[in-house]
Design a protein around this motif. Structure first.
Motif, PDB file in Angstrom:
ATOM      1  N   GLY A 280       0.960  -1.025   0.047  1.00  0.00           N
ATOM      2  CA  GLY A 280      -0.034  -0.045   0.077  1.00  0.00           C
ATOM      3  C   GLY A 280       0.914   1.225  -0.014  1.00  0.00           C
ATOM      4  N   GLY A 282      -0.225   4.282  -0.017  1.00  0.00           N
ATOM      5  CA  GLY A 282      -1.088   5.659   0.330  1.00  0.00           C
ATOM      6  C   GLY A 282      -0.213   6.543   1.091  1.00  0.00           C
ATOM      7  N   THR A 283      -1.119   7.331   1.763  1.00  0.00           N
ATOM      8  CA  THR A 283      -0.622   8.255   2.870  1.00  0.00           C
ATOM      9  C   THR A 283       0.560   7.604   3.823  1.00  0.00           C
ATOM     10  OG1 THR A 283      -2.698   9.224   2.920  1.00  0.00           O
ATOM     11  CG2 THR A 283      -0.901  10.007   4.668  1.00  0.00           C
ATOM     12  N   MET A 284      -0.152   6.476   4.482  1.00  0.00           N
ATOM     13  CA  MET A 284       1.060   5.888   5.403  1.00  0.00           C
ATOM     14  C   MET A 284       2.214   5.032   4.820  1.00  0.00           C
ATOM     15  SD  MET A 284      -0.138   6.924   8.204  1.00  0.00           S
ATOM     16  CE  MET A 284       0.577   6.004   9.394  1.00  0.00           C
ATOM     17  N   GLU A 303       1.994  -2.123  -4.538  1.00  0.00           N
ATOM     18  CA  GLU A 303       0.477  -1.633  -5.034  1.00  0.00           C
ATOM     19  C   GLU A 303      -0.173  -2.550  -5.793  1.00  0.00           C
ATOM     20  OE1 GLU A 303      -1.860   0.726  -4.527  1.00  0.00           O
ATOM     21  OE2 GLU A 303      -1.159   1.849  -2.966  1.00  0.00           O
ATOM     22  N   MET A 304      -1.390  -2.435  -6.049  1.00  0.00           N
ATOM     23  CA  MET A 304      -2.371  -3.219  -6.788  1.00  0.00           C
ATOM     24  C   MET A 304      -2.084  -2.998  -8.264  1.00  0.00           C
ATOM     25  SD  MET A 304      -5.599  -3.889  -4.898  1.00  0.00           S
ATOM     26  CE  MET A 304      -5.929  -2.297  -4.562  1.00  0.00           C
ATOM     27  N   ALA A 359      -0.250  -1.796   4.793  1.00  0.00           N
ATOM     28  CA  ALA A 359      -0.849  -0.170   5.103  1.00  0.00           C
ATOM     29  C   ALA A 359      -1.898  -0.087   3.826  1.00  0.00           C
ATOM     30  CB  ALA A 359       0.262   0.798   4.904  1.00  0.00           C
ATOM     31  N   VAL A 360      -2.656  -1.014   3.691  1.00  0.00           N
ATOM     32  CA  VAL A 360      -3.592  -0.618   2.717  1.00  0.00           C
ATOM     33  C   VAL A 360      -4.813  -0.193   3.432  1.00  0.00           C
ATOM     34  CG1 VAL A 360      -2.846  -2.470   1.166  1.00  0.00           C
ATOM     35  CG2 VAL A 360      -4.738  -3.141   2.700  1.00  0.00           C
ATOM     36  N   TYR A 361      -6.090  -0.190   2.571  1.00  0.00           N
ATOM     37  CA  TYR A 361      -7.119   0.789   3.354  1.00  0.00           C
ATOM     38  C   TYR A 361      -7.800  -0.140   4.889  1.00  0.00           C
ATOM     39  CZ  TYR A 361      -8.021   1.807  -1.668  1.00  0.00           C
ATOM     40  OH  TYR A 361      -7.782   2.405  -3.016  1.00  0.00           O
ATOM     41  N   GLU A 362      -8.414   0.675   5.393  1.00  0.00           N
ATOM     42  CA  GLU A 362      -8.707   0.017   6.874  1.00  0.00           C
ATOM     43  C   GLU A 362     -10.050  -0.757   6.494  1.00  0.00           C
ATOM     44  OE1 GLU A 362      -7.021   0.073   9.317  1.00  0.00           O
ATOM     45  OE2 GLU A 362      -8.130   0.425  10.956  1.00  0.00           O
ATOM     46  N   LYS A 367      -7.620  -6.184   4.049  1.00  0.00           N
ATOM     47  CA  LYS A 367      -6.294  -6.541   4.695  1.00  0.00           C
ATOM     48  C   LYS A 367      -6.259  -8.285   4.820  1.00  0.00           C
ATOM     49  CE  LYS A 367      -6.008  -2.341   7.663  1.00  0.00           C
ATOM     50  NZ  LYS A 367      -4.768  -1.904   6.934  1.00  0.00           N
ATOM     51  N   ASN A 387      -0.514  -2.028   9.884  1.00  0.00           N
ATOM     52  CA  ASN A 387      -0.496  -0.672  10.468  1.00  0.00           C
ATOM     53  C   ASN A 387      -1.948  -0.361  10.786  1.00  0.00           C
ATOM     54  OD1 ASN A 387       0.514   1.938  10.958  1.00  0.00           O
ATOM     55  ND2 ASN A 387      -0.392   2.634   8.848  1.00  0.00           N
ATOM     56  N   SER A 389      -5.395   0.803  12.309  1.00  0.00           N
ATOM     57  CA  SER A 389      -5.550   1.619  13.503  1.00  0.00           C
ATOM     58  C   SER A 389      -6.593   1.121  14.349  1.00  0.00           C
ATOM     59  CB  SER A 389      -6.121   2.889  13.053  1.00  0.00           C
ATOM     60  OG  SER A 389      -5.441   3.544  12.078  1.00  0.00           O
ATOM     61  N   HIS A 410       1.824   0.197  14.503  1.00  0.00           N
ATOM     62  CA  HIS A 410       1.136   1.394  14.233  1.00  0.00           C
ATOM     63  C   HIS A 410       1.735   2.697  14.289  1.00  0.00           C
ATOM     64  CE1 HIS A 410      -2.596   3.961  15.593  1.00  0.00           C
ATOM     65  NE2 HIS A 410      -2.730   3.743  14.418  1.00  0.00           N
ATOM     66  N   PHE A 411       1.716   3.165  13.003  1.00  0.00           N
ATOM     67  CA  PHE A 411       2.803   4.520  12.855  1.00  0.00           C
ATOM     68  C   PHE A 411       1.592   5.586  12.861  1.00  0.00           C
ATOM     69  CE2 PHE A 411       5.492   1.106  10.771  1.00  0.00           C
ATOM     70  CZ  PHE A 411       6.720   1.730  10.648  1.00  0.00           C
ATOM     71  N   VAL A 413       0.705   9.464  11.537  1.00  0.00           N
ATOM     72  CA  VAL A 413       1.056  10.431  10.352  1.00  0.00           C
ATOM     73  C   VAL A 413       1.543  11.756  10.631  1.00  0.00           C
ATOM     74  CG1 VAL A 413      -1.086  11.473  10.349  1.00  0.00           C
ATOM     75  CG2 VAL A 413      -0.327  10.942   8.308  1.00  0.00           C
TER      76      VAL A 413
HETATM   77  N1  NAD Z   1      -4.120   8.138   7.876  1.00  0.00           N
HETATM   78  C1  NAD Z   1      -3.582   7.910   9.276  1.00  0.00           C
HETATM   79  O1  NAD Z   1      -3.887   8.871   9.774  1.00  0.00           O
HETATM   80  C2  NAD Z   1      -3.500   6.693   9.605  1.00  0.00           C
HETATM   81  C3  NAD Z   1      -2.487   6.579  10.809  1.00  0.00           C
HETATM   82  C4  NAD Z   1      -2.290   5.497  11.432  1.00  0.00           C
HETATM   83  C5  NAD Z   1      -2.819   4.355  10.682  1.00  0.00           C
HETATM   84  N2  NAD Z   1      -3.359   4.231   9.393  1.00  0.00           N
HETATM   85  C6  NAD Z   1      -3.795   3.010   9.065  1.00  0.00           C
HETATM   86  O2  NAD Z   1      -2.908   2.883   7.780  1.00  0.00           O
HETATM   87  C7  NAD Z   1      -3.707   2.355   6.789  1.00  0.00           C
HETATM   88  C8  NAD Z   1      -3.725   2.640   5.297  1.00  0.00           C
HETATM   89  O3  NAD Z   1      -3.937   4.184   5.720  1.00  0.00           O
HETATM   90  P1  NAD Z   1      -3.674   5.490   4.694  1.00  0.00           P
HETATM   91  O4  NAD Z   1      -4.321   6.802   5.179  1.00  0.00           O
HETATM   92  O5  NAD Z   1      -2.261   5.197   4.063  1.00  0.00           O
HETATM   93  O6  NAD Z   1      -4.776   5.071   3.535  1.00  0.00           O
HETATM   94  P2  NAD Z   1      -4.803   5.224   1.865  1.00  0.00           P
HETATM   95  O7  NAD Z   1      -5.952   5.574   1.382  1.00  0.00           O
HETATM   96  O8  NAD Z   1      -3.918   6.832   1.784  1.00  0.00           O
HETATM   97  O9  NAD Z   1      -3.846   4.451   1.256  1.00  0.00           O
HETATM   98  C9  NAD Z   1      -4.329   3.029   0.981  1.00  0.00           C
HETATM   99  C10 NAD Z   1      -3.394   2.550  -0.203  1.00  0.00           C
HETATM  100  O10 NAD Z   1      -3.455   1.161  -0.252  1.00  0.00           O
HETATM  101  C11 NAD Z   1      -3.539   0.634  -1.444  1.00  0.00           C
HETATM  102  N3  NAD Z   1      -4.477  -0.642  -1.592  1.00  0.00           N
HETATM  103  C12 NAD Z   1      -5.508  -0.819  -1.244  1.00  0.00           C
HETATM  104  N4  NAD Z   1      -5.660  -2.127  -1.448  1.00  0.00           N
HETATM  105  C13 NAD Z   1      -4.350  -2.840  -1.708  1.00  0.00           C
HETATM  106  C14 NAD Z   1      -3.865  -3.927  -1.786  1.00  0.00           C
HETATM  107  N5  NAD Z   1      -4.824  -5.179  -1.790  1.00  0.00           N
HETATM  108  N6  NAD Z   1      -2.745  -4.300  -2.256  1.00  0.00           N
HETATM  109  C15 NAD Z   1      -1.997  -3.246  -2.229  1.00  0.00           C
HETATM  110  N7  NAD Z   1      -2.213  -2.164  -2.062  1.00  0.00           N
HETATM  111  C16 NAD Z   1      -3.617  -1.741  -1.882  1.00  0.00           C
HETATM  112  C17 NAD Z   1      -4.383   1.806  -2.205  1.00  0.00           C
HETATM  113  O11 NAD Z   1      -4.440   1.859  -3.531  1.00  0.00           O
HETATM  114  C18 NAD Z   1      -3.810   3.246  -1.457  1.00  0.00           C
HETATM  115  O12 NAD Z   1      -2.716   3.537  -2.029  1.00  0.00           O
HETATM  116  C19 NAD Z   1      -5.229   2.123   7.408  1.00  0.00           C
HETATM  117  O13 NAD Z   1      -4.964   0.779   7.910  1.00  0.00           O
HETATM  118  C20 NAD Z   1      -5.264   3.043   8.419  1.00  0.00           C
HETATM  119  O14 NAD Z   1      -6.270   2.841   9.214  1.00  0.00           O
HETATM  120  C21 NAD Z   1      -3.776   5.374   8.943  1.00  0.00           C
END
Ligand code: NAD
Length: 675
Positions: A280, A282-284, A303-304, A359-362, A367, A387, A389, A410-411, A413
């Protein structure tokens, strides 16, 4: 680190005394074992009072200064605090060019207490000494500002250089005088002290300590050395007994104690973690990949889809480029870090990874899908981390054939910046995996704090009742800006509404919606939902609890929010009242404390100071208040319970909310404390 604890002080006194009596010895060289001169006082000793048990650091220094044989301090690695002060008592000093020296006491709300304020200005001048004492940061030994402190700065062969200097003193009659006997430099201009005073209170510059430092420097100018030293000692003890320094010392120790895993079997092995992967981008995921690269660990980023991967990499590149532009990172380091992050769309490429962070979607299904793939493709012994939450890690572990290798990482942001890592121990996580990840946290320059599995782990579980109180306060008469202002004035880095606007109110909404179903008995104000229903998700939509001008990060209070809040109070029949800042702070803090008590009682946290560390490092809790549990201890737990009882009796309050947790009651009963 050669901390100057009681055992080392005893050995120093005994050894110096013994050598002084040997006729065949004509000079003494004092060097540190293990490549470090001394990291200074043992902070843990402070609160056991052992730091003040004789022989004190002053006694050791007196032994050095009164030695009839010249003492030469040879500094390498570090000479900090009391370690540097000890070196300043010697007749001469030799340093390795790259060693770092500091008087960091200010960071604990203190000043040097063993002559630092009196001897350092005699060596390097008032201005340079004041700067070192008031910012507490390390300085390289070969810095020009330290020229007066060292008799010799060498690139190598420290011991030889010390012995050479000893020979010059003993054989060639070179004069070696104690710093205390040197003349004080010309008085500093009053303007200089004014500037220092003005800086007090800015980041890490505790006003009382800065003022004490100024007073000590003035004493050094005005008084004979012995009187100056006594003046400094008194000023130190006064600061030492202050609540600010007590809290800062607790915070310091809490962050270090967190690394210790309670009950870990002695022979627990550590897995070598040479290569990492992140699923994943994304942000994390992007931030976590950077965290590995910053620590020099090669990391695959999966990534996918190609476009998602490209987006993640673009974010990473832009982030590093920004650091290069701001002069925080060299071009070479930037290129090196980017080269360590290798993108992929295939799980095949994760075969070499020793640790994978998902760190994919919650979303449990998403997951679980990832963990099945990891189970198939990762090598035996690879650590599989999530990761998540909020999701149940035990369930995630159960989809694999190796739940002992599954752990939470659990990181926070932005992951590449925030210093906290909650390391979540699932039901079957092995001790080896837990210990390996805690060690990894250190390599990643994070403070790892062990948490058990529960909704929100330590930090986010506690934030829930804190936010619930903030929302109730809105219903009862406060406005977001008042609540934020009150908590920020108290010391929180950011009030709950500004923080919510930054995180995204939709994220908090989705957590609440889940909890409405999972824990229907818990009372929530529905006011924040109303805001979300209007599409006000915070900064990202230009409006949340505040209104944001295009491109602005600072929000402005919004009449529309005021109308919404006041309308909501009327709708639920709540007569709005004036709420004091004191009540706001007290209710939000005690909400944290009561949940913290539950977390401690359920053994989700190993110790109260771990909860404090989580809040200090991850939630902008002010260090000078020591963390929520320490704060409760300083209030007195009986007082905490009395306040909760008062809140419980207030009209419209949720009585269940203010039911003190069993552990809190028990501790208060026995006059105990959390820490
Ligand atoms: N954003 C925050 O403040 C924060 C803080 C701590 C933990 N988290 C946790 O981190 C995780 C990710 O959060 P985020 O904010 O980065 O989400 P995000 O939506 O920014 O990123 C998720 C990424 O995962 C990718 N993805 C989805 N399914 C996938 C798969 N099957 N294989 C590979 N990639 C895949 C998506 O394309 C996307 O780029 C969640 O579990 C969230 O709860 C988030």
């Amino acid at each position: 680190m050669n901390s100057l604890n009681l055992a080392l002080r005893r050995r120093l006194i005994e050894t110096i005394g013994r050598i002084a009596g040997m006729p065949e010895v004509s000079a003494i060289v004092l060097v540190g074992a293990g490549g470090v001169f001394s990291a200074g006082a043992d902070i843990g000793e402070f609160d056991t009072q052992q730091a003040f048990v004789e022989p004190s650091i002053h006694a050791v220094m007196a032994a050095v200064e009164s030695s009839t044989k010249p003492v030469i301090a040879g500094i390498e690695g570090l000479a900090m605090g009391g370690g540097l002060e000890l070196a300043m008592a010697a007749h001469c000093r030799v340093a390795m060019a790259g060693s770092r020296i500091a008087l960091p006491e200010i960071k604990l709300g203190l000043i040097p207490g063993a002559g630092g304020t009196q001897r350092l200005p005699r060596a390097i001048g008032l201005e340079a000494a004041a700067r070192m004492i008031c910012n507490g940061d390390p300085v390289r030994a070969d810095a020009p500002s330290l020229a007066g402190l060292f008799d010799l700065v060498v690139e190598q062969d420290l011991l030889e250089a010390c012995l050479g200097l000893a020979q010059r003193i003993v054989r060639d009659g070179m004069k070696a005088s104690l710093l205390r006997d040197r003349a004080m430099p010309a008085p500093a201009s009053p303007l200089f002290y004014q500037e220092l005073e003005q800086r007090a209170g800015s980041k890490g510059q505790w006003p009382a300590a800065v003022n004490a430092c100024i007073a000590c420097l003035r004493a050094a100018e005005a008084m004979p050395v012995e009187a100056g030293l006594a003046f400094e000692r008194e000023a130190f003890m006064k600061l030492f007994d202050s609540p600010v320094s007590g809290a800062l010392r607790h915070a310091f120790i809490a962050e270090r104690t967190a690394a210790k895993i309670a009950g870990l079997p002695v022979q627990t092995g550590i897995r070598p973690l040479r290569a990492a992967a992140v699923v994943g981008a994304g942000t994390m995921g992007a931030g976590i990949a950077m965290t590995f690269a910053n620590a020099g660990i090669p990391v695959r980023l999966l990534e996918m889809k190609e476009d998602a991967l490209e987006r993640g990499l673009a974010v990473i590149r832009a982030n590093y480029e920004g650091s290069v532009r701001r002069g925080k990172l060299s071009r070479a380091d930037c290129d090196q870090r980017l080269a360590l992050i290798r993108p992929t769309l295939s799980y095949e490429e994760l075969r070499d990874a020793d640790v994978v962070v998902e760190a994919v979607y919650e979303d449990m299904d998403a997951k679980a899908g990832v963990f099945r793939q990891l189970d198939t493709f990762c090598k035996p012994g690879a650590i599989l981390a999530s990761n998540t939450s909020t999701l149940n890690l035990d369930k995630l572990a159960a989809v694999t054939s190796r739940p002992a290798d599954v752990v939470g990482m659990h990181f926070f942001v932005p992951a590449n910046v925030m210093p906290l890592l909650e390391v979540v121990k699932a039901r079957e996580t092995s001790a080896e995996v837990l210990a390996s990840v805690m060690k990894l946290a250190k390599r990643l320059k994070k403070t790892g704090v062990v948490s058990g599995v529960c909704d929100g782990f330590i930090g986010n579980r506690m934030i829930d009742p804190y936010l619930r109180q903030a929302y109730f306060l809105l219903e009862e008469g406060a406005l977001p800006e008042q609540i934020d202002r009150a908590l920020e004035a108290w010391g929180m880095a950011m009030g709950p509404f500004r923080a919510g606007d930054l995180t995204g109110l939709d994220v908090l909404w989705s957590v609440r919606k889940r909890r409405y179903v999972e824990v229907p008995g818990v009372v929530y104000s529905r006011l924040p939902d109303r805001l979300c229903e209007l599409g006000r998700f915070g900064q990202k939509t230009g409006a949340g609890y505040y209104r944001y001008e295009p491109g602005a990060r600072e929000g402005k209070p919004d009449d529309a929010v005021r109308a919404l809040v006041e309308g909501y109070s009327a709708e639920i029949g709540r007569a709005r009242r004036q709420i004091s800042d004191e009540e706001i702070v007290s209710r939000c803090m005690l909400a944290l404390v009561n949940e913290g008590a539950a977390i401690l009682d359920e053994r989700i946290a190993q110790r109260a100071s771990d909860i404090d560390a989580v809040y200090l490092l991850g939630y902008g809790f002010p260090a000078f208040r020591g963390g929520p549990m320490y704060y409760a201890d300083t209030l007195g737990l009986r007082e905490v319970i009395a306040s909760m009882a008062r809140f419980q009796e207030q009209a419209g309050s949720d009585p269940a909310f203010w039911q003190p947790h069993r552990l809190l009651l028990e501790l208060a009963e026995s006059n105990g404390t959390f820490n």
